[in-house]
Write a protein that holds these residues in place. Sequence first.
Motif: not given
Length: 319
Positions: A183-204
């Motif tokens: 598990p990893v803890k996010l302290t607050k919500e954000i669109d894409g959480f962390v994994l998809n933000r990283l994934q989308y940066a790579v995909i784009s």
Amino acid sequence: MEPPQAGQVVVIGSGLIGRSWAMVFAGGGFKVKLYDVVQQQITSALEYIRKEMKELEKSGMLKGTLNAEKQLSLISGCMDLKTAVDGAMFIQECTPEKLELKKKIFGQLDLIVNNDVILSSSTSTLLPTKLFTGLKHVKQCIVSHPVNPPYYVPLVELVPHPETEPSTVDKTYALMKKIGQSPVKLTKEIDGFVLNRLQYAVISEAWRLVGEGVVSPADLDLVMSHGLGMRYAFIGPLETMHLNAEGMTNYCERYREGMIHVLKTFGPVPDFSGEIEQQISQAMSERTPADPEHLNARRAWRDECLMGLAKLKKQMKSN
Ligand code: NAI
């Protein structure tokens, strides 16, 4: 052999992710009620789980300390929500990614659960404020976003609602560790959480590089699978920086300017359509035609690779 864990888990929705969660929780020794509105889904999930667990046992990859038969005896199907959640300590919702449907389910749960059970959603995109705001039991609610397939890829992103109690996050974190997930803890919500933000940066950036004709789609994928991805399976981007120089400070001194220069050349967000989409789609389909038979064969191969990697990570004590 250890006895089963005290406490019962409910998995709501027995599709791809629900059946995988059921296996992970049973691996951790927990009793699991698998709830669905479609009987056939439960039946096929139980058949799938039996086949998978037997194969995992044969290959030495079954999770936990209980044997397959014992783990299978911990999982049962259920089509009545009230009966399913009776006595539960943790509920993992895995229904289709539709806000109204999930809100309806959490609304129903809100009326029948006690003040101790944790209400957790597998959603990959819906923010906790959209899912849980207004619920009487909001402080017991959390998003626990897994990665497909959760049995081999242990990461779970824990995303709280602003009103989620810290103890809900801590208990969920402890439970995830207990069943062998990471598990990893996010302290607050954000669109894409962390994994998809990283994934989308790579995909784009991948999309832009292919679109600008810098590299072919097949070679772009090789940069990840035979390059970056080799080390990312063991260390993250930040530790990579730390190790690729004499520590992080030294890395920044050496590469700060270069990184900023390259980052400033990144183009706009792609629209993921049109000619570039056709070009990439054609290239991907050359290796794996986009029909169920070929896609499933390639997915089975991918899962076998992930299982091998999971074995290697265990041997290397990589966490
Ligand atoms: P799926 O379509 O394979 O399974 C959904 C299941 O929910 C089906 O068995 C369906 O009968 C059942 N269902 C529908 N309405 C229901 C209701 N009212 N009550 C109980 N069960 C109901 O979906 P999948 O792929 O398993 O996704 C589930 C959740 O997991 C989604 O929120 C998705 O975003 C998330 N997720 C999916 C990943 C993936 O790669 N598929 C990865 C990470 C998260």
